[in-house]
Scaffold this active site. Structure first.
Site, PDB file in Angstrom:
ATOM      1  N   LYS A   1       1.271  -1.254  -0.216  1.00  0.00           N
ATOM      2  CA  LYS A   1      -0.158   0.034  -0.063  1.00  0.00           C
ATOM      3  C   LYS A   1       0.918   1.014  -0.206  1.00  0.00           C
ATOM      4  O   LYS A   1       1.921   1.171   0.857  1.00  0.00           O
ATOM      5  CB  LYS A   1      -1.070   0.023   1.371  1.00  0.00           C
ATOM      6  CG  LYS A   1      -2.150   0.736   0.532  1.00  0.00           C
ATOM      7  CD  LYS A   1      -3.199  -0.012   0.011  1.00  0.00           C
ATOM      8  CE  LYS A   1      -4.698   0.899   0.391  1.00  0.00           C
ATOM      9  NZ  LYS A   1      -5.228  -0.357   0.031  1.00  0.00           N
TER      10      LYS A   1
HETATM   11  N1  GLU Z   1      -7.208  -0.244  -3.316  1.00  0.00           N
HETATM   12  C1  GLU Z   1      -7.745  -1.466  -3.664  1.00  0.00           C
HETATM   13  C2  GLU Z   1      -7.934  -2.170  -2.560  1.00  0.00           C
HETATM   14  O1  GLU Z   1      -7.653  -1.884  -1.183  1.00  0.00           O
HETATM   15  C3  GLU Z   1      -7.176  -2.054  -5.335  1.00  0.00           C
HETATM   16  C4  GLU Z   1      -5.558  -2.676  -4.880  1.00  0.00           C
HETATM   17  C5  GLU Z   1      -5.759  -2.864  -6.601  1.00  0.00           C
HETATM   18  O2  GLU Z   1      -6.189  -3.533  -7.306  1.00  0.00           O
HETATM   19  O3  GLU Z   1      -4.260  -2.956  -6.891  1.00  0.00           O
HETATM   20  O4  GLU Z   1      -8.067  -3.409  -2.854  1.00  0.00           O
END
Ligand code: GLU
Length: 425
Positions: A115
């Site tokens: 993240k």
């Molecule tokens: N931000 C989204 C999540 O929390 C998608 C993450 C992604 O597609 O890599 O799942």
């Protein structure tokens, strides 16, 4: 720093990282894994904090702090969104990265978890300023990004345009175009059909299954949705299309309520013009916090972490909660919901549609062969409902909450992969 946190006996609400580590602790204990395995998984493999200076359009200089946390690579490259939000901090990003690892493992997507975030309120900056922030943040991270290393995607406050800038910055630096370094890109740059609405679609697939498991038919069910952004807006639309009456929705400016059901297409048209659900003519205004306590069958928290806590959990009247956001429910609230027989479908299952279609986008990009919208949607549905079945079966078999079952299944997969790879050196 102590990392051996047990779920609290008291009604205290924990920070997201404390919550994530307490969930991991429970899974490790259940699986009989070692303290060393806990410590390994409680900490990220790699973290990078960067300064992001911005020359504003008026010539002023401002500094932002950005992070990228790569929690785990055991099952594949790290994967997860980048958020632009004034509340971003390193511990929050660590928690979100850990949840991405479990989400990918649970859905059997061959990635670890990551993240990123920049502590900025994007609403206060122009598009050209956000482009410069994005390019500087990306260029600082280039050594640790790549389609086989770490693949960012949109999250709160970021979108397809952000991904296009990240992809371009990375590509210019390495000297050739690398579409698969990000997902959630515009279709014109190799994005996947169906990615934009994938999280919302996934939320609604499991929401309908969860309602059915409680004997509730869509056409006779009611819902409230907190958040009207990338996840909440599509969730309201797909619930409406499935004949669930959406009685209330909210955004960061306020909430609206119509006990007879909101006209969602008209509400979307209103939001397109005004930028908010507030003042929608087909509804009454509602206190934002009161939305969480409405007498509805289904509650979809699709805004941010920590909204269902020991403070309000006892007033929640929904029969089913489906977590569109990451980490909306504290463990103290989880215990209250269990006592009150409220079914909680956890984030790592409920909102996994986004990363599933991110994976599809990456696969399509790697093969330079694109699927139809129907193919994407059908494969998403199959994976979401397959995981729903697996998690509910595991929970029933071991008498666990869906959150515990999902976390244990995910941790077990990561631990197995780790055991099979062995520890280097
Ligand atoms: N931000 C989204 C999540 O929390 C998608 C993450 C992604 O597609 O890599 O799942």
């Amino acid at each position: 720093m102590t990392t051996t946190l047990h779920l609290p006996e008291a009604d205290a609400d924990l920070t997201p990282l404390e919550e994530a580590r307490a969930q991991l602790r429970d899974a490790i204990d259940f699986l009989g894994l070692s303290e060393g395995k806990y410590e390994m998984l409680a900490h990220a493999r790699r973290e990078m904090t960067v300064a992001v200076p911005l020359r504003r359009d008026n010539g002023d200089l401002e500094l932002f702090i950005g992070h990228r946390v790569q929690h785990n690579f055991t099952r594949g490259p790290a994967k997860g969104g980048v958020r632009y939000d004034p509340n971003v901090d390193l511990d929050e990003v660590r928690a979100l990265a850990m949840w991405m690892t479990w989400k990918c493992a649970l859905l059997d997507v061959p990635y670890g978890g990551a993240k990123g975030g920049v502590r900025i309120d994007p609403r206060n900056y122009s598009q050209t300023e956000l482009e410069r922030v994005t390019r500087r943040y990306t260029s600082e991270l280039i050594p640790i990004l790549g389609p086989e290393k770490d693949i960012p995607a949109p999250d709160m406050g970021t979108d397809e345009q952000t991904m296009a800038w990240m992809m371009d910055t990375y590509s210019v630096a390495v000297g050739h175009t690398v579409p698969s370094v990000v997902t959630g890109k515009p279709i014109s740059l190799g994005g996947s059909l169906g990615r934009r609405e994938s999280t919302s679609r996934g939320v609604v697939h499991v929401a309908l299954a969860a309602l059915e498991s409680r004997g509730l038919r869509p056409a006779h069910s009611t819902a409230a949705v907190q958040g009207f952004g990338k996840v909440g807006r599509g969730a309201a639309r797909f619930l409406d299309e499935a004949d669930v009456a959406v009685l209330a929705v909210s955004d960061m400016y306020g909430a609206v309520h119509n006990p007879a059901g909101l006209d969602i297409p008209a509400l979307e048209a209103h939001v397109d013009v005004t930028g908010s659900v507030v003042d929608f003519s087909g509804a009454e205004p509602l206190d934002r916090d009161a939305l969480l306590e409405l007498d509805v069958d289904l509650l979809v928290p699709a805004a941010h972490e920590g909204v269902l806590t020991s403070d309000n959990a006892n007033r929640v009247r929904a029969k089913v909660i489906v977590e569109g956001a990451n980490g909306p429910t504290s463990s103290a609230a989880d215990r209250i919901f269990a006592e009150n027989d409220i079914l909680v479908v956890p984030d790592i299952l409920a909102n996994a549609g986004g990363v599933i279609v991110s994976y599809f986008e990456w696969v399509q990009g790697n093969q330079s062969y694109w699927w139809t919208a129907d193919e994407v949607e059908e494969r998403l549905r199959t994976r979401m409902l397959g995981s729903w079945k697996d998690v509910t079966a595991y929970a029933r078999e071991h008498d666990l909450s869906l959150r515990s079952a999902a976390t244990i299944m995910a941790v077990e997969r990561v631990a197995l992969a780790h055991r099979q790879r062995g520890l280097y050196p």
